[in-house]
Structures are given as C-alpha cells and as structure tokens.
Write an enzyme that holds these catalytic residues in place. Structure first.
Site, PDB file in Angstrom:
ATOM      1  CE1 TYR A  45      34.138 -37.493  21.360  1.00 13.97           C
ATOM      2  CE2 TYR A  45      34.025 -37.332  23.583  1.00 13.97           C
ATOM      3  CZ  TYR A  45      33.914 -37.148  22.325  1.00 13.97           C
ATOM      4  OH  TYR A  45      32.940 -38.585  22.358  1.00 13.97           O
ATOM      5  CB  ALA A  95      17.295 -37.373  20.709  1.00 13.83           C
TER       6      ALA A  95
END
Length: 334
Positions: free
Chosen positions: A54, A209
């Site tokens: 990340y 989502a």
C-alpha cells in the site's frame, strides 16, 4: 463494538477492522490519517489492517506512527506480503522464501512493532512452490514475528492445499481476506464452505463496493468530484465494474430499506456482510474521521430474513456470484 473469533483460533477481532488501502500515504494527508485512526480507537476498533504494497510501504509507516503510543497488547495489527515493493526488482515480489523473510522484517520496522498478529499472503503465487511459501510462514511463526497466518483472495482449492501443508508444518491458516459485498458474492459458493470446514474466517474488503453501495453514484449522473471513481491512482479501476446504469439503478432501491432500519446505506452494506457467520470482520477505510464514526454503527446490527430477502429482490440479477472471479495473477506482477 462487537468481537468475533478469527477462524478456529483463540484470537478475537473487532467486527469492524480499520484498513488503510488507497488512503494512508496516498489519498489522505498524514494528519488526517492519524485522526481517522484515533476515531477508530475511540469507537472501539482494535483491529488494524495494512500491507507492505500500500503506497509502496508508506501506508505501513503512517499506521505505525499513528499507533505507536497505544498499548500493543490491546491491538491486533495485520499486514500482507506478495505485491511488488521497494525498487520492484525481480525478488521484490511474490511469496518466495527470500521475499517473505525480507518483507516481514521491513513491515515490522515500519509498523514499529516486534510482531504482527496476522501475516497474510496477499495473493497466491503461481511461480513459487506452495511448500516453500508455507515453510517460510512456519518459520516466521516460530520466530515470533507473526502470531497467525492468513491468505487473501485464494480460491477454495488453494486454501485447501495451503491448510494441509500448514498442519504438516505445525501451524494453521486462520483467515482469508476476499472482496465481499451485496454486489460481489463470489466467495459464497466455494470459498466460504471450504473455509468453514477447515476453520478459516473471512476478513472481507470493500463491503461497500468501493463506495457504490453508499448510493452516491447516481444512474445517468456525473461522477461526484473527489470520489474514488475519479481517482486515477487506482480507485477508479476498481470501482468501474459497478458503474453502469443497471447496477446503479438497482442500488438506489436499497435506500428505502436502509431508511426503514434507521441506517445509512453504508451501514446497511457493512451490516449485510456481517450477517454471514463465516465473516469475522469487515474492513473499512476512511478519508475523514466522520466516516469512521458513522460506519462503525453497523457493528452488532442484525438483519432478519425479511430484510435480506428485500435486499436480494432489490438487487436482482446485478449481483456477481461466479466463483471463477476469485483469481490471483497468472504471473508475478512487475
């Protein structure tokens, strides 16, 4: 905050895990990131998830700094290994013994800790013998650098093979970290039953989502400025599969369901994944402390069968269920 056991282990994790993919070291300034972590701690979150890849290791540094004054024993800190890091040389990727052993030491330095509670294979490495990978994980556990081992986005067959080897080597896999939401249910047919049989829990990412289940993306409308769908650093690629009018129209039908329950649409989406008994925790990211404060209210919410049926009816055929979508790269990324 509610807590659940992770797999067939004695480790408890908070139902909401704070994750810093696409935020710390990238989209969010470090002072705001620290405020988000503080909001998570105040809300009772004890579980924090990151990965070496990340922001090319920057996210681990930000999280380590934000947590450095906390009592280490009161936290569960998770990280991962697989994706390219550093200068991205030929051995700076994958699940070889070399990359794993070097990566765990780097993660511990950046996180300012002597150990991580859970070390996860971020994807399955088709270019490394599974025996080599699992032996490296076994050695890391014996060295005390990781207390438990998990995987991420492994399919049912890969989980079964990894579990068998872990038992031979004297440790056990206790978790899988897959994408899971009302719209993306590809783990339900094979991964969840296999995991339940073998004693693994799911720590699910993107329960909202990539923001689509908040309802902020409207059919036929322009993308909201500053939203993930406009982020060319990676967010836009992830969310675009859901950005069509059929999906967005169906998502808007969830608004009255959330309203009837006194929940935001994001809270409804997070609560929905937590209804699955094989899910131990839902990963939640944030770019503002207020998002943390709101979304943690999904913990402990129970949705009855009638509500679950209404959600299924609202979403209809736009739900993706095919297990073939649980895949790792065919070759190591570069």
């Amino acid at each position: 905050m509610e807590f659940r056991y992770l797999g067939k282990s004695g480790l408890k994790v908070s139902e909401i895990t704070y994750g810093n993919w696409l935020t710390h070291g990238s989209q969010v300034e470090n002072d705001i990131a620290a405020q988000c972590v503080e909001a998570a701690l105040t809300a009772g979150i004890t579980t924090f998830d990151t990965a070496d890849a990340y922001a090319n290791t920057a996210a681990e540094k930000v999280l380590g700094k934000a947590l450095k004054h906390q009592r280490r024993e009161s936290l569960e800190i998770f990280t991962k290994v697989y994706w390219p890091t550093g200068p991205k040389g030929p051995n700076d990727v994958g699940l070889s013994r070399k990359h794993i052993m070097e990566s765990i030491d780097g993660s511990l330095r950046r996180l300012k800790t002597d150990y991580v509670d859970l070390y996860q294979a971020h994807r399955y490495d088709v270019e490394t013998p599974l025996e080599e990978t699992m032996q490296a994980f076994a050695d890391i556990v014996r060295q005390g650098k990781a207390l438990y081992i998990g995987v991420s986005e492994w399919n049912a067959e890969q989980i079964r093979a990894g579990h068998a080897l872990s038992k031979e080597l004297g440790f056990q896999l206790i978790s899988n970290q897959p994408q899971y939401s009302m719209l993306w249910r590809v783990i339900e047919d094979q991964v969840v039953p296999t995991s339940a049989e073998l004693g693994l829990s799911q720590i699910v990412w993107s329960p909202v989502a990539q923001g689509v289940l908040t309802g902020k993306y409207k059919p036929g409308a322009e993308l909201p400025p500053g939203s993930r769908a406009t982020d060319e650093k990676g967010g836009a690629d992830m969310v675009k599969r859901f950005l069509n009018d059929e999906v967005l129209t169906r998502v808007q039908l969830l608004q009255p369901i959330a309203h009837d329950l006194g929940l935001t649409m994001a809270q409804l989406a997070i609560a929905w994944v937590l209804q699955n008994p094989n899910v131990a925790s839902a990963l939640m990211g944030a770019s503002r402390p207020e998002q943390v404060e709101s979304n943690v209210k999904a913990a402990g919410v129970t949705l009855d069968e009638g509500i679950l049926a209404r959600i299924d009816e609202a979403l209809g055929s736009v739900v993706v269920r095919d297990a073939k979508h649980t895949v790792s790269p065919e070759t190591r990324p570069v």
